[in-house]
Each structure stands twice: as C-alpha cells, then as structure tokens.
Design an enzyme around this catalytic site. Sequence first.
Site, mmCIF file in Angstrom:
data_model
loop_
_atom_site.group_PDB
_atom_site.id
_atom_site.type_symbol
_atom_site.label_atom_id
_atom_site.label_comp_id
_atom_site.label_asym_id
_atom_site.label_seq_id
_atom_site.Cartn_x
_atom_site.Cartn_y
_atom_site.Cartn_z
ATOM 1 N N GLU A 162 0.854 -1.195 0.000
ATOM 2 C CA GLU A 162 0.000 0.000 0.000
ATOM 3 C C GLU A 162 0.889 1.245 0.000
ATOM 4 O OE1 GLU A 162 -3.448 0.463 -0.073
ATOM 5 O OE2 GLU A 162 -2.631 2.471 -0.354
ATOM 6 N N ARG A 165 -0.732 7.920 1.416
ATOM 7 C CA ARG A 165 -0.089 8.926 2.268
ATOM 8 C C ARG A 165 -1.088 9.349 3.330
ATOM 9 N NH1 ARG A 165 0.203 13.339 -2.037
ATOM 10 N NH2 ARG A 165 -1.803 12.339 -2.378
ATOM 11 N N CYS A 274 6.373 5.280 8.945
ATOM 12 C CA CYS A 274 6.838 4.502 7.790
ATOM 13 C C CYS A 274 8.282 4.783 7.395
ATOM 14 C CB CYS A 274 5.913 4.738 6.596
ATOM 15 S SG CYS A 274 4.280 3.989 6.818
HETATM 16 N N1 LIG Z 1 0.242 4.457 7.954
HETATM 17 C C1 LIG Z 1 0.538 4.515 6.663
HETATM 18 O O1 LIG Z 1 0.484 5.583 6.036
HETATM 19 C C2 LIG Z 1 0.948 3.268 5.913
HETATM 20 C C3 LIG Z 1 1.018 3.319 4.512
HETATM 21 C C4 LIG Z 1 1.407 2.176 3.835
HETATM 22 C C5 LIG Z 1 1.778 1.033 4.528
HETATM 23 N N2 LIG Z 1 1.737 1.052 5.894
HETATM 24 C C6 LIG Z 1 2.110 -0.181 6.598
HETATM 25 O O2 LIG Z 1 0.903 -0.748 7.057
HETATM 26 C C7 LIG Z 1 1.117 -1.429 8.278
HETATM 27 C C8 LIG Z 1 0.159 -0.896 9.323
HETATM 28 O O3 LIG Z 1 0.492 0.469 9.559
HETATM 29 P P1 LIG Z 1 -0.486 1.444 10.356
HETATM 30 O O4 LIG Z 1 0.118 2.790 10.242
HETATM 31 O O5 LIG Z 1 -1.880 1.220 9.900
HETATM 32 O O6 LIG Z 1 -0.306 0.872 11.851
HETATM 33 P P2 LIG Z 1 -1.266 1.135 13.095
HETATM 34 O O7 LIG Z 1 -0.411 0.915 14.288
HETATM 35 O O8 LIG Z 1 -1.994 2.412 12.912
HETATM 36 O O9 LIG Z 1 -2.352 -0.034 12.994
HETATM 37 C C9 LIG Z 1 -2.091 -1.372 13.288
HETATM 38 C C10 LIG Z 1 -3.380 -1.987 13.839
HETATM 39 O O10 LIG Z 1 -3.193 -3.388 13.949
HETATM 40 C C11 LIG Z 1 -3.827 -3.835 15.144
HETATM 41 N N3 LIG Z 1 -3.257 -5.136 15.519
HETATM 42 C C12 LIG Z 1 -2.037 -5.406 16.034
HETATM 43 N N4 LIG Z 1 -1.888 -6.722 16.199
HETATM 44 C C13 LIG Z 1 -3.027 -7.311 15.766
HETATM 45 C C14 LIG Z 1 -3.463 -8.655 15.660
HETATM 46 N N5 LIG Z 1 -2.681 -9.659 16.002
HETATM 47 N N6 LIG Z 1 -4.703 -8.877 15.166
HETATM 48 C C15 LIG Z 1 -5.505 -7.862 14.804
HETATM 49 N N7 LIG Z 1 -5.129 -6.563 14.876
HETATM 50 C C16 LIG Z 1 -3.901 -6.305 15.341
HETATM 51 C C17 LIG Z 1 -3.571 -2.705 16.128
HETATM 52 O O11 LIG Z 1 -4.460 -2.715 17.223
HETATM 53 C C18 LIG Z 1 -3.752 -1.483 15.228
HETATM 54 O O12 LIG Z 1 -5.079 -1.021 15.224
HETATM 55 C C19 LIG Z 1 2.590 -1.245 8.604
HETATM 56 O O13 LIG Z 1 3.306 -2.318 8.085
HETATM 57 C C20 LIG Z 1 2.948 0.010 7.852
HETATM 58 O O14 LIG Z 1 4.319 0.087 7.548
HETATM 59 C C21 LIG Z 1 1.298 2.125 6.598
#
Ligand SMILES: NC(=O)c1ccc[n+]([C@@H]2O[C@H](COP(=O)([O-])OP(=O)(O)OC[C@H]3O[C@@H](n4cnc5c(N)ncnc54)[C@H](O)[C@@H]3O)[C@@H](O)[C@H]2O)c1
Length: 449
Positions: A162, A165, A274
């Site tokens: 993904e 931004r 990220c």
């Molecule tokens: N935030 C961004 O802009 C973005 C963009 C692209 C990719 N990513 C990638 O996406 C991934 C998630 O990022 P994010 O920013 O959304 O993180 P985040 O911390 O906001 O969200 C992660 C969620 O996963 C949940 N979680 C953790 N363990 C779990 C489990 N075992 N079962 C179910 N839920 C569980 C948490 O409670 C949390 O709500 C990362 O790998 C990140 O690098 C993020």
Amino acid sequence: MKRPVGGTAGLVLVSVIGTGYLGATHAACLAACGHEVVGVDSSRERVATLAEGRAPFHEPGLEPLLREGVRSGRLRFTTECADAAGAEAHFLCVGTPQRPGSHAADLSSLDAAVGSLAPVLTTPTVVVGKSTVPVGTARRIGERLRAEAPAADDVAVAWNPEFLREGHAVHDSLHPDRLVFGVEDDESDQVLRDVYATMINSGVPVVRTDLPTAELAKVSANVMLAARISLVNLLAEVCEVASADVGDLTRILGLDERIGDKFLTPGVGFGGGCLPKDTRAFVARAEELGLAGPAAVLREVDALNMRQRARTIDRAVRMLGGRVDGRQVAVLGAAFKAGSDDVRDSPALDVATTLQARGARVRVHDPQAGSNVRRVAPALDVAETVEQACRDADVVLVLTDWDEFRGIDPVALAATVRHPRVVDGRLVLDPDKWRAAGWDFHALGRGGS
Ligand SMILES: NC(=O)c1ccc[n+]([C@@H]2O[C@H](COP(=O)([O-])OP(=O)(O)OC[C@H]3O[C@@H](n4cnc5c(N)ncnc54)[C@H](O)[C@@H]3O)[C@@H](O)[C@H]2O)c1
C-alpha cells in the site's frame, strides 16, 4: 488456490486484519466500492469506535465512508478472527514497527495475526499482505499457513503493498498511482482484480509480479523518498554555510524534468510510522542478505535525517544565547506532517521533548495531534491555539507544515511573545514578512541570518 464458483458478480467478501491508519482506510474504501468487509482488530476500543462509524484518528474524508459503510451493513468490525471466516481475501494490515533495540522490523503482530487467522481458513481463500515487511516474509507466511490452515491446499498467499499517504489516505486508496499484485497463481490475481475492479476500470495500472518484488516495492519507494529528503537537507546545509538560498536552489532543481519538484523541501526531516522504520528495516534486511556494504548509504540517509533534528535544536539554543534552562519555547506542530495526527517518530515531537529534557519550558500546539501528544508525551504542555503556545515565548519553532502556520500574522504574534525569534523548520513562513515585523528569523537551509 481453487476459487469457489458463484457470488455476486465482481463483489467479494473480504476481511481486513489490523484497522489502524492503513487497515481502517482500506476497509472503508473497499466497502465504498461495494464489497462486504469485516475489519478485525485486537484493540476492543478501536473496534468499538469503528463499529460506530467513527474514525479513531484524524484522516480527512475517512469518517463519512466509515459511517456509510456501517450504516449500509457492508462494513463490520470485530475483535474475533473467527468472524472473518469464509472471506475470499484476507488483507493483513497490522503494524510492523521497528523492533526495540534493533533496526529490524518487529513482525510479532503480523505473526500473531497469521496465527489467529490460520485455524479459520477452512474454505478456498487468498491471504493478502499489505503491511510493509522485509523481503522473504510472504514465503515464510505461506509455509506456516500450509502447515496450519485446515484448507491448506486451497490457501494462497499474495502481497499487495500500500502506498497511501496519511492526510490523503482516502484519495490515495480510491485513486492509487498503481496497484501491485505479488501473486503465485492466476486465481489470486483474479481475486485481487475483482477487489480492485473499480480502480482498474478507471484506468489504474496493475503491475503483476512475484512475492519478493511486491514486498520490496513499498520499502524501495520509501528508501527512495527518504534518500531524496536527506539529500535535499544536505544541500540545504551547504547553502546555509555558503550563504546560498535553498529555496531558489530547489526551484531550479525542481524545474529539471529528470528531477521534478516533489519531496524537495528541506527542513527538520522525515518522520512518521513509515519512512524512518522502513529505511532502517531495509538496511537490516540487506545486511542479513550479505549486502551490508552497499546498504551503508542508507545508514547515512538515516543519520542525515536525525542530524536535522539536532541542527534545529542547536539553532534554537544559539538564538537563546546558549541557555535553554527555564526558557519558554513554543513548538508549532507535533504531527510528523500536515494533514495527520500521527506523532510516531515525529521530528517536531522529538525536538520538543529534547528541549524540555534540557530544561526548557515547552508549549506545543498542533491543529490535530494534541490528544496524541498528551498520550505519548504527557509532560509536555499542550496549547489549544498558536497564540496560547507562543505567549511569552523566548523562541518559536515551526516544525510541521500545516497551512494554518503559513497564515500566521507575524506582526500580531510579535506582541504575544517575549522575544520575537523564530526557527522555520519547514520553510512555510515568508522570511521577508517576518523580518519586516521585527523577528530574528532563521529557516533551515536559508543563509543570511
Ligand atoms: N500508515 C501509513 O500511512 C501506511 C502506509 C502504507 C503502509 N503502511 C504499513 O501498514 C502497516 C500498518 O500500519 P499502520 O500505520 O496502519 O499501523 P497502526 O499501528 O496504525 O495499525 C495497526 C493496527 O493493527 C492492530 N493489531 C495489532 N496486532 C493485531 C493482531 N494480532 N490482530 C488484529 N489486529 C492487530 C492494532 O491494534 C492497530 O489497530 C505497517 O506495516 C505500515 O508500515 C502504513
């Protein structure tokens, strides 16, 4: 993977496991495309908020989609993986932060999610990774699912990185630049094509590739962006020493078609959930693969980025005559960038907490991130307005690129502070206007002050 025949034409039952910044947006956007979506998260509080159609964080445009998805019944949230049984695609969207005490990615949430999901996989399905992971993770997950899933022979693994931004997440999810499908069979490719049919029909290009290339796509994009920011910050530092103007320099560079003008603004550096951790995780994985030598360039990218925070603090301290203790410091901005309330690895918050640890009295204002600041840095004083943050300040630091800060009236603010001194860590202020209003003005990368 054998795909079951039937179902509503083109519409897919999907689950989204992990409903943070990525997963909540993905779930809401897929529901908006007409799919039936089950969002699974281990946090009860998060699930309760989302189930009411409310966004648990600031993301423009997300709440209306959540509300409509929940209202229509197409979007549900649960803490139980079992409620995701029967989905044709399970999207893994849990966090992969930096591992404590290491530069490598912490895959414990991902492993826990796969562990909870495996017993539920009793029908043909594709498990689609969206989290950003070290190359090789998808193969490992595939082996585990083949060992643990009841329908092991009918469970495929795919990777679909993904690129959204924060601050533009809904737009980016519904109108991506490209879709990347890392797949091992045609059935998985077809499931993803059905899931993303709305985007594909509107002309979004799809790159079909293998699992490792898809895994690498996201970290590679992030290390390119990180390197670009650190490079422009290096240029900015040279500009400062050589009394050149980095604003003019980046304009000149940006007009070069080969270079372009995006990600060319110097300042306090990159942060967020990220770029910093993905750069470090890329280096850690490259080292594991025997590529420590070439990957060293990215250690420098990281070091240059952290140097920007130190340079910002040094500049503030110098403006304060070398003494921080007891001085009143206003920090405008806490989110790692405008449009988001995300303070993970935020340069602004890092600078604020460091100055406070050195004895300054720091008041922070951010248009959206106030409650996150109170949660992660409770010792900081959070102000509701720019004026409140700047009252009697000995120096003002502008550290997040919110539009609100561009519009600050330097004449009015000069009457609020004790000493009109400002460090523009994001190049959002007009130096001439601020100097004309009597401010001792410094912008990172701009010589002449
Ligand atoms: N935030 C961004 O802009 C973005 C963009 C692209 C990719 N990513 C990638 O996406 C991934 C998630 O990022 P994010 O920013 O959304 O993180 P985040 O911390 O906001 O969200 C992660 C969620 O996963 C949940 N979680 C953790 N363990 C779990 C489990 N075992 N079962 C179910 N839920 C569980 C948490 O409670 C949390 O709500 C990362 O790998 C990140 O690098 C993020």
